[in-house]
Design a protein around this motif. Structure first.
Motif, PDB file in Angstrom:
ATOM      1  N   SER A   2       0.823  -1.205   0.000  1.00  0.00           N
ATOM      2  CA  SER A   2       0.000   0.000   0.000  1.00  0.00           C
ATOM      3  C   SER A   2       0.858   1.256   0.000  1.00  0.00           C
ATOM      4  N   GLU A   3       1.990   1.201   0.703  1.00  0.00           N
ATOM      5  CA  GLU A   3       2.882   2.356   0.738  1.00  0.00           C
ATOM      6  C   GLU A   3       3.417   2.647  -0.664  1.00  0.00           C
ATOM      7  N   ALA A   6       0.723   4.323  -2.574  1.00  0.00           N
ATOM      8  CA  ALA A   6       0.543   5.699  -2.109  1.00  0.00           C
ATOM      9  C   ALA A   6       1.606   6.611  -2.711  1.00  0.00           C
ATOM     10  N   GLU A  31      -5.866  12.184  -2.427  1.00  0.00           N
ATOM     11  CA  GLU A  31      -6.847  11.590  -1.511  1.00  0.00           C
ATOM     12  C   GLU A  31      -6.670  10.072  -1.438  1.00  0.00           C
ATOM     13  N   THR A  34      -3.641   9.179   0.634  1.00  0.00           N
ATOM     14  CA  THR A  34      -3.933   9.289   2.069  1.00  0.00           C
ATOM     15  C   THR A  34      -4.677   8.043   2.568  1.00  0.00           C
ATOM     16  N   LYS A  35      -5.654   7.601   1.780  1.00  0.00           N
ATOM     17  CA  LYS A  35      -6.422   6.416   2.173  1.00  0.00           C
ATOM     18  C   LYS A  35      -5.537   5.175   2.188  1.00  0.00           C
ATOM     19  N   ARG A  37      -2.444   5.055   2.929  1.00  0.00           N
ATOM     20  CA  ARG A  37      -1.532   5.120   4.076  1.00  0.00           C
ATOM     21  C   ARG A  37      -2.258   4.987   5.421  1.00  0.00           C
ATOM     22  N   SER A  38      -3.553   5.161   5.410  1.00  0.00           N
ATOM     23  CA  SER A  38      -4.275   5.090   6.687  1.00  0.00           C
ATOM     24  C   SER A  38      -4.218   3.654   7.218  1.00  0.00           C
ATOM     25  N   PRO A  39      -4.249   3.514   8.549  1.00  0.00           N
ATOM     26  CA  PRO A  39      -4.161   2.169   9.131  1.00  0.00           C
ATOM     27  C   PRO A  39      -5.349   1.312   8.690  1.00  0.00           C
ATOM     28  N   LYS A  40      -5.054   0.057   8.485  1.00  0.00           N
ATOM     29  CA  LYS A  40      -6.097  -0.878   8.062  1.00  0.00           C
ATOM     30  C   LYS A  40      -7.045  -1.167   9.211  1.00  0.00           C
ATOM     31  N   ARG A  41      -8.323  -1.202   8.884  1.00  0.00           N
ATOM     32  CA  ARG A  41      -9.320  -1.569   9.881  1.00  0.00           C
ATOM     33  C   ARG A  41      -9.418  -3.084   9.941  1.00  0.00           C
TER      34      ARG A  41
END
Length: 119
Positions: A2-3, A6, A31, A34-35, A37-41
């Motif tokens: 994912s990085e 991104a 945008e 950013t998504k 890089r956000s932590p995975k739920r």
């Protein structure tokens, strides 16, 4: 992974800004970066509830059907042979799906009826 995506999105946004400033696509790429890089739920876990399990429901239905058949036999609506056929069918259907002790209870009823039901 994912990085890396991104970083690629940000690079794409910078390239679009150079080609055409204030391009709406570069905002979307940022945008997305950013998504990414956000932590995975964590995936949703099923809640333990008060609803019956599948095994409990099968057991309830099987025993309810047996009780209904016994009542119909007592009322003279069905014969002993028909009662045996119902019990036999229920045993064949639920054996292996319900708890062993329930299956054995149905099996013993089936055997008792088989010995005493007229052919």
């Amino acid at each position: 992974m994912s990085e890396r995506h991104a970083i690629a999105c940000e690079a794409g946004a910078k390239a679009l800004d150079r080609l055409r400033p204030d391009n709406p696509a570069s905002g979307l790429l940022r945008e997305l970066a950013t998504k990414l890089r956000s932590p995975k739920r964590e995936p949703a876990k099923p809640l333990k509830s008060e609803w019956a399990t599948m095994k409990d429901e099968i057991t309830r239905k099987a025993l309810g059907t047996l009780a209904d058949a016994q009542l119909r036999f007592s009322d003279g609506q069905i014969t002993g042979r028909e009662l045996w056929c119902i019990v036999d069918g229920i045993y064949d259907t639920v054996s292996g799906l319900v708890d062993w002790d329930i299956a054995q209870l149905i099996y013993r009823a089936r055997q008792e009826l088989k010995e005493h039901a007229p052919q």
